[in-house]
Design an enzyme around this catalytic site. Sequence first.
Site, mmCIF file in Angstrom:
data_model
loop_
_atom_site.group_PDB
_atom_site.id
_atom_site.type_symbol
_atom_site.label_atom_id
_atom_site.label_comp_id
_atom_site.label_asym_id
_atom_site.label_seq_id
_atom_site.Cartn_x
_atom_site.Cartn_y
_atom_site.Cartn_z
ATOM 1 N N ASP A 60 0.901 -1.150 0.000
ATOM 2 C CA ASP A 60 0.000 0.000 0.000
ATOM 3 C C ASP A 60 0.937 1.197 0.000
ATOM 4 O OD1 ASP A 60 -1.534 2.231 1.011
ATOM 5 O OD2 ASP A 60 -3.129 0.766 1.279
ATOM 6 N N HIS A 61 1.098 1.840 -1.129
ATOM 7 C CA HIS A 61 2.219 2.777 -1.237
ATOM 8 C C HIS A 61 2.082 3.988 -0.320
ATOM 9 C CE1 HIS A 61 -0.363 4.924 -4.130
ATOM 10 N NE2 HIS A 61 0.425 5.950 -3.983
ATOM 11 N N HIS A 72 -5.777 2.782 1.077
ATOM 12 C CA HIS A 72 -4.876 3.799 1.599
ATOM 13 C C HIS A 72 -5.388 4.522 2.848
ATOM 14 C CE1 HIS A 72 -2.843 3.102 -2.098
ATOM 15 N NE2 HIS A 72 -3.610 3.838 -2.859
HETATM 16 C C1 BG6 Z 1 -3.499 4.783 -6.375
HETATM 17 C C2 BG6 Z 1 -4.896 4.863 -6.904
HETATM 18 O O1 BG6 Z 1 -3.344 3.641 -5.562
HETATM 19 O O2 BG6 Z 1 -3.196 5.956 -5.616
HETATM 20 C C3 BG6 Z 1 -5.066 6.126 -7.743
HETATM 21 O O3 BG6 Z 1 -5.186 3.708 -7.686
HETATM 22 C C4 BG6 Z 1 -4.636 7.351 -6.973
HETATM 23 O O4 BG6 Z 1 -6.411 6.244 -8.194
HETATM 24 C C5 BG6 Z 1 -3.248 7.151 -6.387
HETATM 25 O O5 BG6 Z 1 -4.635 8.460 -7.842
HETATM 26 C C6 BG6 Z 1 -2.817 8.302 -5.490
HETATM 27 O O6 BG6 Z 1 -1.487 8.088 -5.104
HETATM 28 P P1 BG6 Z 1 -0.434 9.253 -4.990
HETATM 29 O O7 BG6 Z 1 0.813 8.629 -4.511
HETATM 30 O O8 BG6 Z 1 -0.335 9.875 -6.324
HETATM 31 O O9 BG6 Z 1 -0.977 10.190 -3.971
#
Ligand code: BG6
Length: 475
Positions: A176-177, A239
Site C-alpha cells: 500500500d504505497h 490507503h
Molecule cells: C493509487 C490509486 O493507488 O493511488 C489512484 O489507484 C490514486 O487512483 C493514487 O490516484 C494516489 O497516489 P499518490 O501517490 O499519487 O498520492
Amino acid sequence: TRPDDHVIVLFGATGDLAKRKLLPGLFHLACAGLLPDGYRIVGSGRAHSALNDDAFRKHAHDAVSTFGRCEPSGPVWESFADSLSFAASDPPDAGPLLAAVRAAEDSLGGQPRRLFHLAVPPAAFGSIIGMLGDTGLAEKSKVIVEKPFGTDLASARALNQTIHAVFDESRIFRIDHFLGKESVDNILALRFANGMFEPIWNRDHISHVQIDVPETLGLEGRAHFYEGTGAFRDMIVTHLIQVLGIVAMEPPVSLAAQPLRDEKAKVFAALRPIETGHVVRGQYDGYRDEPGVAPDSQTETFTALRIEVDNWRWAGVPFYLRSGKKLAQHHEVITLGLREPPLRMFPIDLPQQENYRSNKIVIDFADPGWIAACFLAKEPGPTMRLAPEAMTFRYADSFCQEHGLEGYERLILDAMLGDQSLFTRSDGIERIWEASTPLLENPPPVHLYAPGSWGPEPAVSELIAPHQWYLEDAG
Ligand code: BG6
C-alpha cells in the site's frame, strides 16, 4: 544496508503502474545506489502485449523520461537498461518466463533472491500465484501483491488462501504505497519520539479526525480498472484506512514488523462496521461519457464517510474519510480537531466564535509534506481580539530532499531487504473488509457532482456537521 543480489520479476510491466511508478522508481533506486550490486529485472505481461528485450528497454526509457526523477542516461542508465529483459507469461504457460528467470539468475551467478511484483488487476493474482507455485519459481522467493487486495471479505479470504498455499506470510508483501510515504512514516516519529503530542492524542482532547485525500485527476485512461473498483475500493478501504491505522494505533513495544502490525491490527479489530447512513457516494458529471465507462455506470468516483474506532482511546471520536476524483483541489491531509477549552473567557464577536474551533493539528502527507499546530493568538492592539495562527514544520525547508524516496521506492527496497513493517497483513485486511460489509451490501445511491467542486453537497455539509472539512475551510 544494500539488499542481496536479486532477480525482480515485474508482472504487468507494460501497464500504467509500471510506467508511472515502478520502472521510474526502480531506476531511482539504482541512481541512489540502493539496488543490490547484482540485479536483473524481468518484465512480464500477457502474450498479446509482449515486447522483445529492446522494446522493453525503450518502454522503460520512455517511462523514466516522462515520470522519473533522474535522467535516463549515463553509466547508471546503461547498466539499468542492460539488466532489463522481457518474457511473456500466459498462465499456466510459464515457459518463456522460466527461461528468462533462469537466464537472469545465471548471468548474476551465485544464488540471487527472487522478488515477484504483481502489478496486475486483482482478478489476475490467482492464476499468476498458481503458476509460480506449479513451476517451483515461488520457492525461496518473495512476492509483492498490489492493492486492492480482494473486492470484499470473501474474495480477500480466498485470495489469502490462494497465496498462502504457495507463499508463507513472511514472504508476502501486500503493498500500500501510502505506507511508504515519508510523511506517513513520520507520524510514528511525531507521536512516539516526542512527549508533546501523545498526551493529547485521545478522546479527552480530540473532537474528531479527518483523513482527506481529494484529487484533481480524473481517470487518466484507467477506466477498465476503475469501473470495477470505484473510489471506496481504490482509496478508502486501502490507503485511507491504512493511514487511519497509524493515526489511531497504540504505541508499539518496538518498531519491528510484528509489534507495529499487531497494533494496527488492533485498530482494525476495533473499527465499527461502516453504516450505509454514514456514507456519501458521488460520481462526477461526465464520468459516464469517459471511454470505457458504461453509460449507466453506478461506480462511485467519490466517497466520504464517518467511521468510529471503538476502543478506550477513541470511543465517541468520529473519523471522517474522504477521497474523490476531479475535485476542487489535490491534497493528502490528516486533521485532528482539538476540543474547545472549558471556558470562553475572551470577548468575542460572532465570526470569532468559529475561531474557538481553530485548535488543530494538521498533517499534510503529500511528500514532501508539512505539519501545522493551529492555535489562537492575540492580535496586537488595545483590545483582546484573537486570530487563528499556526506553527508549521515543512519537510522541504528542514531537510534536504535529495535522499528522499517515494512510497513505492521505499517499499520495494524494504521488500528486497525482507522488512515487512510497512506492509499490510492478512488479518488486518480481512478485518477491514469485514467492517466494510454493510456498506458493500447496501451501498447508498451515487449523487452527481460538478467536476472541480468538493463533491456532493451532503458530504460537504451534513456528513461532517457540526465540524467542517479543514481543506474547504482553509480555502
Ligand atoms: C493509487 C490509486 O493507488 O493511488 C489512484 O489507484 C490514486 O487512483 C493514487 O490516484 C494516489 O497516489 P499518490 O501517490 O499519487 O498520492
